[in-house]
Scaffold this motif. Structure first.
Motif, PDB file in Angstrom:
ATOM      1  N   UNK A 243      -0.711   7.330  15.710  1.00  0.00           N
ATOM      2  CA  UNK A 243      -2.159   7.625  15.882  1.00  0.00           C
ATOM      3  C   UNK A 243      -2.374   9.159  16.593  1.00  0.00           C
ATOM      4  N   UNK A 244      -1.582   9.564  17.334  1.00  0.00           N
ATOM      5  CA  UNK A 244      -1.738  10.827  18.076  1.00  0.00           C
ATOM      6  C   UNK A 244      -1.542  12.055  17.003  1.00  0.00           C
ATOM      7  N   UNK A 245      -1.013  11.855  15.887  1.00  0.00           N
ATOM      8  CA  UNK A 245      -0.706  12.908  15.024  1.00  0.00           C
ATOM      9  C   UNK A 245      -1.958  12.984  13.972  1.00  0.00           C
ATOM     10  N   UNK A 246      -2.373  14.347  13.881  1.00  0.00           N
ATOM     11  CA  UNK A 246      -3.727  14.641  13.161  1.00  0.00           C
ATOM     12  C   UNK A 246      -3.360  14.542  11.595  1.00  0.00           C
ATOM     13  N   UNK A 247      -3.854  13.793  10.865  1.00  0.00           N
ATOM     14  CA  UNK A 247      -3.339  13.942   9.590  1.00  0.00           C
ATOM     15  C   UNK A 247      -4.788  13.257   8.575  1.00  0.00           C
ATOM     16  N   UNK A 248      -4.895  13.796   7.188  1.00  0.00           N
ATOM     17  CA  UNK A 248      -5.883  13.264   6.523  1.00  0.00           C
ATOM     18  C   UNK A 248      -6.067  11.903   6.548  1.00  0.00           C
ATOM     19  N   UNK A 249      -7.401  11.589   6.917  1.00  0.00           N
ATOM     20  CA  UNK A 249      -7.742   9.922   6.677  1.00  0.00           C
ATOM     21  C   UNK A 249      -8.097   9.537   5.258  1.00  0.00           C
TER      22      UNK A 249
ATOM     23  N   UNK B 260       0.375 -11.091  -7.591  1.00  0.00           N
ATOM     24  CA  UNK B 260      -0.237 -10.829  -6.300  1.00  0.00           C
ATOM     25  C   UNK B 260      -0.120  -9.425  -6.116  1.00  0.00           C
ATOM     26  N   UNK B 261      -1.039  -8.614  -5.612  1.00  0.00           N
ATOM     27  CA  UNK B 261      -0.963  -7.392  -5.465  1.00  0.00           C
ATOM     28  C   UNK B 261      -1.607  -6.879  -4.023  1.00  0.00           C
ATOM     29  N   UNK B 262      -1.056  -6.382  -3.386  1.00  0.00           N
ATOM     30  CA  UNK B 262      -1.526  -5.624  -1.721  1.00  0.00           C
ATOM     31  C   UNK B 262      -2.301  -4.251  -2.243  1.00  0.00           C
ATOM     32  N   UNK B 263      -3.387  -4.016  -1.810  1.00  0.00           N
ATOM     33  CA  UNK B 263      -4.136  -2.792  -1.999  1.00  0.00           C
ATOM     34  C   UNK B 263      -4.542  -2.406  -0.738  1.00  0.00           C
ATOM     35  N   UNK B 264      -4.373  -1.184  -0.534  1.00  0.00           N
ATOM     36  CA  UNK B 264      -4.458  -0.424   0.995  1.00  0.00           C
ATOM     37  C   UNK B 264      -5.719   0.344   0.800  1.00  0.00           C
ATOM     38  N   UNK B 265      -6.868  -0.427   1.577  1.00  0.00           N
ATOM     39  CA  UNK B 265      -8.227   0.270   1.417  1.00  0.00           C
ATOM     40  C   UNK B 265      -8.367   1.438   2.519  1.00  0.00           C
ATOM     41  N   UNK B 266      -7.803   1.460   3.291  1.00  0.00           N
ATOM     42  CA  UNK B 266      -7.902   2.648   4.283  1.00  0.00           C
ATOM     43  C   UNK B 266      -6.125   2.713   4.922  1.00  0.00           C
ATOM     44  N   UNK B 267      -5.944   4.144   5.400  1.00  0.00           N
ATOM     45  CA  UNK B 267      -4.569   4.240   5.771  1.00  0.00           C
ATOM     46  C   UNK B 267      -4.526   4.655   7.307  1.00  0.00           C
ATOM     47  N   UNK B 268      -5.778   4.451   7.878  1.00  0.00           N
ATOM     48  CA  UNK B 268      -5.925   5.029   9.234  1.00  0.00           C
ATOM     49  C   UNK B 268      -6.521   3.456  10.047  1.00  0.00           C
ATOM     50  N   UNK B 269      -6.281   3.967  11.402  1.00  0.00           N
ATOM     51  CA  UNK B 269      -6.759   2.641  12.197  1.00  0.00           C
ATOM     52  C   UNK B 269      -7.372   3.295  13.415  1.00  0.00           C
ATOM     53  N   UNK B 270      -8.122   2.009  14.066  1.00  0.00           N
ATOM     54  CA  UNK B 270      -8.679   2.501  15.345  1.00  0.00           C
ATOM     55  C   UNK B 270      -7.863   1.924  16.714  1.00  0.00           C
ATOM     56  N   UNK B 271      -6.811   1.547  16.400  1.00  0.00           N
ATOM     57  CA  UNK B 271      -5.856   1.076  17.415  1.00  0.00           C
ATOM     58  C   UNK B 271      -4.698   1.771  17.364  1.00  0.00           C
TER      59      UNK B 271
END
Length: 352
Positions: A86-92, A64-75
């Motif tokens: 979430x309050x820290x600006x960083x590349x998404x 099995x493998x866990x793959x990260x599609x996106x490293x940011x969230x809307x919550x």
């Protein structure tokens, strides 16, 4: 490797170290082959040999493998590293499509399960359905987890057409006040509407996939709503409802979100008032021999508890996955786990 059990009138089948709902059995069988079974057997033997103090880890690949599609969230969930930042600006970032196909092409002959989730919200990755379809066509069982805040009808249809096998939807309360105590910035109505859209399309198109599991973290404030959650899951057309104990990063001195009922927590209170894990931490971890995580950067991580990538085995941009997973750094990390797992902070809060 294979047995059955009945829990609350639901038959589940234990295959490859995990419990599979009987409704998913045919979809799991579709993803198996003699080569994959042989690889799984070798992984099991390798793990057993390692417990006996012998290194036997040659040409196996993860099942099995866990793959990260996106490293940011809307919550902004308070116990999630992404939510807390979430309050820290960083590349998404989202997973590079070419890098992803390279990974699947290498692992597909042995891979049984691809989990499209690590830290960020997977549905924020616009090409997630295409990623899932690519794995599905390679006969790999696929699953993902979402807060369903942007699960509109178009995306729901795309997920069904992708062949996604299992969709976990996080809903931690039966009313908005309870729900947003943890899912900060989220709307219960949006989560419910998204779930209804997907289950309605499944019924309209006469599809059995994806298997929809609503997952509810048991917290102080929602643990008394379990019966309401059962009614809600049924109303939304979910296939299953799971109540899950919550992990807390700061738990030794207690946590405001800790459930009142000790049975709903993975921690227990000591006579001195401090909290510890209920489960005894043993110097072993089967997951390190059977799977791994690949984040949006391409780093190969030992497990989903390595949130900041401190123990990366390598990067698939510069090397093959096997080169990273079988590196001396990876082998030495596994040996350290067997020597003293408590030396790693991330392991001291793990119930695996």
């Amino acid at each position: 490797m294979f047995n059955t059990r009945c829990r609350k009138r639901e038959i589940q089948i234990r295959m490859f170290g995990i419990f599979i709902h009987y409704k998913q059995l045919l979809r799991v069988i579709r993803c198996t082959s003699l080569r994959k079974l042989a690889n799984y057997a070798k992984l099991t033997v390798s793990y057993r040999f390692s417990l006996a103090g012998k290194r036997f880890f040659a040409d196996q690949r993860p099942c099995f493998i866990s793959i990260e599609p996106a490293d940011f969230c809307n919550l902004r969930c308070p116990e999630c590293p992404v939510g807390m930042r979430s309050g820290i600006k960083r590349p998404q970032k989202t997973m590079d499509a070419d890098l992803y196909r390279k990974l699947i092409d290498e692992l597909s002959p042995a891979l049984l399960h691809a989990i499209f989730y690590f830290q960020g919200e997977p549905l924020l990755c616009k090409h997630l359905p295409e990623m899932i379809r690519y794995a599905h066509d390679a006969k790999i069982y696929t699953s993902t987890s979402t807060n369903a805040q942007n699960l509109n009808e178009e995306l729901a249809g795309a997920l069904i057409r992708s062949g996604l096998d299992k969709l976990i939807i996080s809903i931690d309360g039966s009313d908005q006040e309870t729900y947003e105590r943890y899912r900060i910035g989220g709307s219960l109505q949006k989560a419910m509407d998204g779930t209804r859209r997907l289950t309605a399309l499944k019924k309209q198109w006469n599809k059995t996939n994806p298997f929809v599991e609503i997952q509810c973290l048991l917290l102080n404030g929602n643990e008394h709503h379990m019966e309401d959650m059962k009614k809600l899951a049924k109303e939304l057309g979910a296939d299953k409802l799971t109540f899950k104990t919550a992990q807390f990063y700061d738990f030794e001195n207690g946590n405001p979100l800790l459930p009142e009922n000790p049975a709903h927590s993975r921690y227990k209170k000591q006579p001195d008032g401090k909290y510890i894990l209920k489960k005894r931490l043993r110097n072993r971890c089967r997951r390190l021999w059977t799977g791994a995580v690949v984040n949006t950067n391409g780093d190969v991580l030992p497990c989903c508890f390595d949130k900041d990538g401190r123990f990366a085995f390598g990067n698939i941009r510069n090397d093959s996955f096997s080169g990273c997973w079988h590196s001396e750094k990876a082998l030495r990390f596994r040996e350290k786990i067997l020597e003293n797992r408590k030396q790693f902070e991330m392991c001291r809060n793990c119930t695996s």
